[in-house]
Design a protein around this motif. Sequence first.
Motif, PDB file in Angstrom:
ATOM      1  N   GLY A  10       0.792  -1.224   0.000  1.00  0.00           N
ATOM      2  CA  GLY A  10       0.000   0.000   0.000  1.00  0.00           C
ATOM      3  C   GLY A  10       0.825   1.275   0.000  1.00  0.00           C
ATOM      4  N   PRO A  11       1.818   1.393   0.889  1.00  0.00           N
ATOM      5  CA  PRO A  11       2.612   2.637   0.937  1.00  0.00           C
ATOM      6  C   PRO A  11       3.656   2.749  -0.171  1.00  0.00           C
ATOM      7  N   MET A  12       3.872   1.693  -0.955  1.00  0.00           N
ATOM      8  CA  MET A  12       4.951   1.696  -1.946  1.00  0.00           C
ATOM      9  C   MET A  12       4.494   2.345  -3.251  1.00  0.00           C
ATOM     10  N   SER A  13       5.292   3.257  -3.764  1.00  0.00           N
ATOM     11  CA  SER A  13       4.960   3.887  -5.044  1.00  0.00           C
ATOM     12  C   SER A  13       5.356   2.981  -6.200  1.00  0.00           C
ATOM     13  N   ALA A  14       4.798   3.248  -7.374  1.00  0.00           N
ATOM     14  CA  ALA A  14       5.144   2.471  -8.561  1.00  0.00           C
ATOM     15  C   ALA A  14       6.633   2.607  -8.879  1.00  0.00           C
ATOM     16  N   LEU A  15       7.182   3.812  -8.708  1.00  0.00           N
ATOM     17  CA  LEU A  15       8.605   4.028  -8.992  1.00  0.00           C
ATOM     18  C   LEU A  15       9.480   3.220  -8.036  1.00  0.00           C
ATOM     19  N   ASP A  16       9.105   3.226  -6.760  1.00  0.00           N
ATOM     20  CA  ASP A  16       9.881   2.457  -5.793  1.00  0.00           C
ATOM     21  C   ASP A  16       9.815   0.966  -6.124  1.00  0.00           C
ATOM     22  N   PHE A  17       8.636   0.483  -6.523  1.00  0.00           N
ATOM     23  CA  PHE A  17       8.480  -0.924  -6.863  1.00  0.00           C
ATOM     24  C   PHE A  17       9.357  -1.296  -8.050  1.00  0.00           C
TER      25      PHE A  17
ATOM     26  N   ARG B  25      12.052   0.245  -9.120  1.00  0.00           N
ATOM     27  CA  ARG B  25      13.470   0.387  -8.803  1.00  0.00           C
ATOM     28  C   ARG B  25      13.951  -0.714  -7.856  1.00  0.00           C
ATOM     29  N   GLU B  26      13.137  -1.061  -6.865  1.00  0.00           N
ATOM     30  CA  GLU B  26      13.594  -1.976  -5.822  1.00  0.00           C
ATOM     31  C   GLU B  26      13.326  -3.448  -6.141  1.00  0.00           C
ATOM     32  N   VAL B  27      12.323  -3.691  -6.983  1.00  0.00           N
ATOM     33  CA  VAL B  27      11.970  -5.074  -7.296  1.00  0.00           C
ATOM     34  C   VAL B  27      12.171  -5.376  -8.780  1.00  0.00           C
ATOM     35  N   GLY B  28      11.582  -4.536  -9.620  1.00  0.00           N
ATOM     36  CA  GLY B  28      11.600  -4.797 -11.058  1.00  0.00           C
ATOM     37  C   GLY B  28      12.983  -4.926 -11.649  1.00  0.00           C
ATOM     38  N   LYS B  29      13.950  -4.186 -11.104  1.00  0.00           N
ATOM     39  CA  LYS B  29      15.302  -4.225 -11.680  1.00  0.00           C
ATOM     40  C   LYS B  29      15.979  -5.577 -11.501  1.00  0.00           C
ATOM     41  N   HIS B  30      15.459  -6.414 -10.615  1.00  0.00           N
ATOM     42  CA  HIS B  30      16.077  -7.719 -10.358  1.00  0.00           C
ATOM     43  C   HIS B  30      15.511  -8.827 -11.245  1.00  0.00           C
ATOM     44  N   PHE B  31      14.544  -8.510 -12.075  1.00  0.00           N
ATOM     45  CA  PHE B  31      13.909  -9.527 -12.919  1.00  0.00           C
ATOM     46  C   PHE B  31      14.266  -9.307 -14.384  1.00  0.00           C
ATOM     47  N   ARG B  32      14.434 -10.396 -15.124  1.00  0.00           N
ATOM     48  CA  ARG B  32      14.725 -10.350 -16.542  1.00  0.00           C
ATOM     49  C   ARG B  32      13.517 -10.877 -17.309  1.00  0.00           C
TER      50      ARG B  32
ATOM     51  N   LEU C 216       6.235 -10.727  -9.715  1.00  0.00           N
ATOM     52  CA  LEU C 216       7.054  -9.770  -8.979  1.00  0.00           C
ATOM     53  C   LEU C 216       6.420  -9.440  -7.633  1.00  0.00           C
ATOM     54  N   LEU C 217       5.099  -9.308  -7.628  1.00  0.00           N
ATOM     55  CA  LEU C 217       4.400  -8.987  -6.383  1.00  0.00           C
ATOM     56  C   LEU C 217       4.567 -10.119  -5.371  1.00  0.00           C
ATOM     57  N   GLN C 218       4.390 -11.357  -5.820  1.00  0.00           N
ATOM     58  CA  GLN C 218       4.524 -12.489  -4.906  1.00  0.00           C
ATOM     59  C   GLN C 218       5.969 -12.628  -4.436  1.00  0.00           C
ATOM     60  N   ALA C 219       6.909 -12.327  -5.303  1.00  0.00           N
ATOM     61  CA  ALA C 219       8.316 -12.403  -4.914  1.00  0.00           C
ATOM     62  C   ALA C 219       8.628 -11.405  -3.803  1.00  0.00           C
ATOM     63  N   LEU C 220       8.034 -10.217  -3.901  1.00  0.00           N
ATOM     64  CA  LEU C 220       8.275  -9.221  -2.861  1.00  0.00           C
ATOM     65  C   LEU C 220       7.719  -9.674  -1.513  1.00  0.00           C
ATOM     66  N   ASP C 221       6.630 -10.438  -1.530  1.00  0.00           N
ATOM     67  CA  ASP C 221       6.114 -10.984  -0.272  1.00  0.00           C
ATOM     68  C   ASP C 221       7.200 -11.784   0.447  1.00  0.00           C
ATOM     69  N   TYR C 222       7.859 -12.654  -0.295  1.00  0.00           N
ATOM     70  CA  TYR C 222       8.895 -13.502   0.312  1.00  0.00           C
ATOM     71  C   TYR C 222      10.022 -12.635   0.870  1.00  0.00           C
ATOM     72  N   LEU C 223      10.445 -11.650   0.092  1.00  0.00           N
ATOM     73  CA  LEU C 223      11.520 -10.768   0.546  1.00  0.00           C
ATOM     74  C   LEU C 223      11.119 -10.031   1.813  1.00  0.00           C
ATOM     75  N   GLU C 224       9.911  -9.514   1.851  1.00  0.00           N
ATOM     76  CA  GLU C 224       9.429  -8.785   3.025  1.00  0.00           C
ATOM     77  C   GLU C 224       9.362  -9.688   4.255  1.00  0.00           C
TER      78      GLU C 224
ATOM     79  N   VAL D  14      18.821  -9.977  -3.582  1.00  0.00           N
ATOM     80  CA  VAL D  14      18.815  -8.770  -2.752  1.00  0.00           C
ATOM     81  C   VAL D  14      19.585  -8.972  -1.446  1.00  0.00           C
ATOM     82  N   GLU D  15      19.393 -10.124  -0.808  1.00  0.00           N
ATOM     83  CA  GLU D  15      19.967 -10.344   0.514  1.00  0.00           C
ATOM     84  C   GLU D  15      21.188 -11.255   0.495  1.00  0.00           C
ATOM     85  N   GLY D  16      21.415 -11.934  -0.640  1.00  0.00           N
ATOM     86  CA  GLY D  16      22.577 -12.796  -0.746  1.00  0.00           C
ATOM     87  C   GLY D  16      22.472 -14.076   0.056  1.00  0.00           C
ATOM     88  N   VAL D  17      21.245 -14.526   0.368  1.00  0.00           N
ATOM     89  CA  VAL D  17      21.061 -15.763   1.133  1.00  0.00           C
ATOM     90  C   VAL D  17      20.199 -16.729   0.326  1.00  0.00           C
TER      91      VAL D  17
END
Length: 425
Positions: A131-138, A140-147, A176-184, A214-217
Amino acid sequence: MSSVFDELQWRGSVALSTDESALREAIENGPITLYCGFDPTAPSLHFGNFVQLVVLRRFQLAGHRVICLVGGSTGLIGDPKPTSERVLKTREQTAANVARIKALVRPFLDFDGTTGVAHPAMLVDNLDWFGPMSALDFLREVGKHFRVNQMVKKEAVARRLESQEGISYTEFSYQLLQALDYLELYRTHGCVLQTGGSDQWGNITAGVDLVHKVEGVSVHALATPLLTDAAGVKYGKSEGNAIWLSADMTSAYAFYQYFLNVDDASVGALLRFFTDRSQPEIEELERAAREEPFRRAAQKALAADIVTLVHGDPARQAVVAASEALFGKGDLRALDAATLVDATAELPGGEVHAGMSVVDALVSVGLVDSRNAARRAIAEGGASVNGVKVTDANAVLAEADLLAGLVTILRRGRKSLAAGRAAAL
């Protein structure tokens, strides 16, 4: 069992996993924290969700920390279906579904520690971080890691790209959305395992990859198999309709009957997957299914255990009593109105009323095609009203024959049942 992983394997609950040896080691050195997500795309959970809740329950009972995630955010998008775009729910519809699903998951897991589990379960909503995350933040922080070339290879996406309708950018982005759940959940709760159905493997491994980048684990994933009957038909469907966990969408009686009617070849696998019965108990029930299939002992055990888990023991007692009464082994008049309605909902029938002849009632509900046929059935001793044989062709229905003022159970022969429903005034 030496660990819950061994138990899951014995019970046929593991189809896929990432690095089995590493996952097994993590579990055995646990407790670990794991999660499964449930999207509120409908006002109830269904059979597929039930499969996952049983897996979470086994982990919690084994002493691990489980997180039940309700997708208040991902539910606004929807996981891509194999053939077509989802119709997007409104925010209001999604919020209402979230509230219902949060209530529905509570019987399966201990969220308060009242049963003595080592770790109470957690219930989270991914709208809290999306909810608080902007499209730009999403982006930059998530989309850039996917090909994109890797994303289009995911099975759900690939199938849609091959279809005439294609896939929208909205549903393409779901992984991408589901992947961010795991990261969070890794960041906030140390979550190291995601579970789900094998049809979700692409989305699940997207989260594994994101956490690693992102976390190297290295974190883990486990997928359950698609459960089918002996003919290869997917469980959880009844004449084209989903089997829901909410009693107002699939009654406890219909739920019980669904599992009571599974085939002998499949009942052992379902007993392993869904019940807490031991290996010797299940093997004995499998033997009974092979040698005395007419008793339906294995199916009765399966249906009773599952209804108890989903709807509670009072519901189990009510539906077992109704099932036995309908087939002449109990007192129909002892059933409450709600159970009567549920138990007769799928029976063929027609309108009846007090003062109506039994002959006309048999015709009205479709058990015979003429009054003469009805008289013959009575004369031959093959007709009954609420389990009581009718011997007089001139008999009429009394007020008391309308059980709870709603329904009369009519029978012709041993197996032909119908419901006479009170005529509207």
